[in-house]
Design a protein around this motif. Structure first.
Motif, short mmCIF file in Angstrom:
data_model
loop_
_atom_site.label_atom_id
_atom_site.label_comp_id
_atom_site.label_asym_id
_atom_site.label_seq_id
_atom_site.Cartn_x
_atom_site.Cartn_y
_atom_site.Cartn_z
N ARG A 287 7.50 90.78 -8.24
CA ARG A 287 6.36 89.65 -8.10
C ARG A 287 7.20 88.25 -7.78
NH1 ARG A 287 1.69 91.40 -10.11
NH2 ARG A 287 1.73 93.86 -10.77
N GLU A 288 8.49 87.99 -8.71
CA GLU A 288 8.88 86.74 -8.61
C GLU A 288 9.53 86.27 -7.27
OE1 GLU A 288 9.57 89.10 -10.96
OE2 GLU A 288 8.91 88.17 -12.70
N THR B 59 -0.85 88.05 -5.22
CA THR B 59 0.57 88.74 -5.36
C THR B 59 0.47 90.25 -5.61
OG1 THR B 59 1.33 86.60 -6.62
CG2 THR B 59 2.44 88.53 -7.16
N ASN B 60 -0.76 90.72 -6.27
CA ASN B 60 -0.83 92.08 -6.45
C ASN B 60 -1.08 92.95 -5.29
OD1 ASN B 60 -0.41 91.77 -9.31
ND2 ASN B 60 -2.68 91.51 -9.68
N ARG C 49 6.19 85.39 -5.56
CA ARG C 49 5.98 84.02 -5.76
C ARG C 49 6.58 82.90 -4.99
NH1 ARG C 49 5.09 86.47 -11.22
NH2 ARG C 49 2.98 87.15 -11.47
N LEU D 100 2.32 93.09 -3.34
CA LEU D 100 3.41 93.86 -4.20
C LEU D 100 2.94 95.53 -3.74
CD1 LEU D 100 5.80 94.25 -5.88
CD2 LEU D 100 4.10 94.46 -7.72
#
Length: 347
Positions: free
Chosen positions: A64-65, A47-48, A68, A51
């Motif tokens: 982030r949401e 995720t990081n 995911r 992003l």
């Protein structure tokens, strides 16, 4: 629409990084952009990382949401992160719950190794194997060194164990060729003996041998975990040194003593509580190990009374086994829920 941030005067950065494009959440265009960058990283970026890659050009609200959510929808990620099918932990088999009042009445056997030993003037090297017998009730271990993987070597190790631990009533093993051959020879030996003598003699009862299904090592967890502990103890004793057969046999006995002195029940910090049960309690009535207490009684006693005392002591350990050890096996520590069985479709 673009975001006006604090990097306005960072002229060495491209315009998209200084003034990223604002993307709303839960939008089809935003999802396609996230999908493009996710597949560009070959589904391996977290995720990081994803992003950070998006931040060089876009500013996604609740980024982030959004990432995911797409990771949950991605079929490739679901396939890679899929867990193996499992079912609720099954009850213990009956062979592990026999109440026989002696150790090694129900025994499992397995092989480990090989271990390389030197011969003579350390010019020749030979393979040696570990044959482990474990009591399915008391979890005691008996280690034997075998010189090959054939049936004769296994039978010799089996008879050495029987002469010191007693004849088992039931044996459990996998479908190794040496075990199957050993079972056939033992069955033929029982058939050749006189049936009347077998009935009268308690030492020549036939052994009930059970084999686990082929290609199912999880059926033998009771002896596989003992093999793991024995090999760990042996490697800790030997290290990387060149050893002979005698030294390897000594290491086997040391690993056996370590395994049989391990506590089976909870060890309380209160000194007034009973000492935790160990497999050695069922073998010779005390903890064992290097610092075992003396068991010699120098006072005069009646042999009959002494025999009764030993019998009561053994019975006491087995009552503690029922009260303290067996209830601890009732808890399922994993595989807690009932799952749908995997079904195959024939085309």
């Amino acid at each position: 629409m673009r975001c006006d941030g604090r990097l306005k005067y960072a002229e060495f950065l491209p315009q998209d990084a200084r003034f990223p494009i604002i993307l709303p959440r839960k939008n089809c265009v935003t999802k396609l952009i996230v999908k493009h960058y996710h597949e560009k990283d070959n589904h391996t970026g977290g995720t990081n990382q994803l992003l950070a890659a998006l931040s060089t050009r876009f500013l996604i609200i609740s980024g982030r949401e959004e990432i995911r959510e797409w990771e949950k929808e991605c079929n490739e990620c679901q396939r890679r992160k899929a867990k193996a099918g499992k079912q609720i932990m099954a009850p213990l088999p009956q062979i592990r719950l026999r109440f026989s009042l002696r150790a090694f009445a129900q025994t499992a056997v397995d092989y480990g190794g090989p271990f390389i030993t030197v011969q003579g003037r350390r010019t020749r090297r030979q393979k040696r194997y570990l044959c482990l017998f474990t009591c399915l009730a008391t979890r005691a271990a008996h280690l034997e060194m075998v010189y090959a993987l054939d049936t004769d070597s296994f039978l010799n190790a089996f008879y050495r164990m029987v002469n010191r631990r007693g004849l088992p009533k039931e044996m459990l093993s996998d479908n190794g060729g040496n075990f199957v051959g050993g079972h056939k020879e033992l069955s033929d030996l029982v058939k050749e003996l006189d049936q009347d003598k077998i009935v009268k003699s308690t030492a020549n009862q036939g052994i009930k041998w059970k084999f686990n299904p082929p290609h199912a090592p999880h059926f033998g967890g009771a002896h596989e975990i003992m093999i793991k502990g024995a090999k760990r103890a042996i490697y800790a004793i030997l290290g990387n040194a060149d050893i002979t057969d005698k030294e390897l046999m000594t290491a086997f006995t040391g690993a056996e003593a370590l395994q049989n002195s391990r506590p089976l029940t909870y060890q309380s910090p209160n000194s007034e509580d009973d000492m935790p049960l160990t497999p050695n309690h069922f073998l010779f009535g005390q903890v064992g190990g290097q610092f075992a207490p003396e068991s010699v009684d120098e006072t005069t006693f009646n042999p009959k009374k002494r025999w009764r005392r030993v019998q009561e002591l053994v019975r006491h350990f087995w009552h503690r086994w029922i009260r303290e050890w067996l209830p601890a096996l009732n808890v399922r520590r994993k595989w807690l829920t009932v799952e749908r069985d995997i079904q195959t479709t024939l085309y």
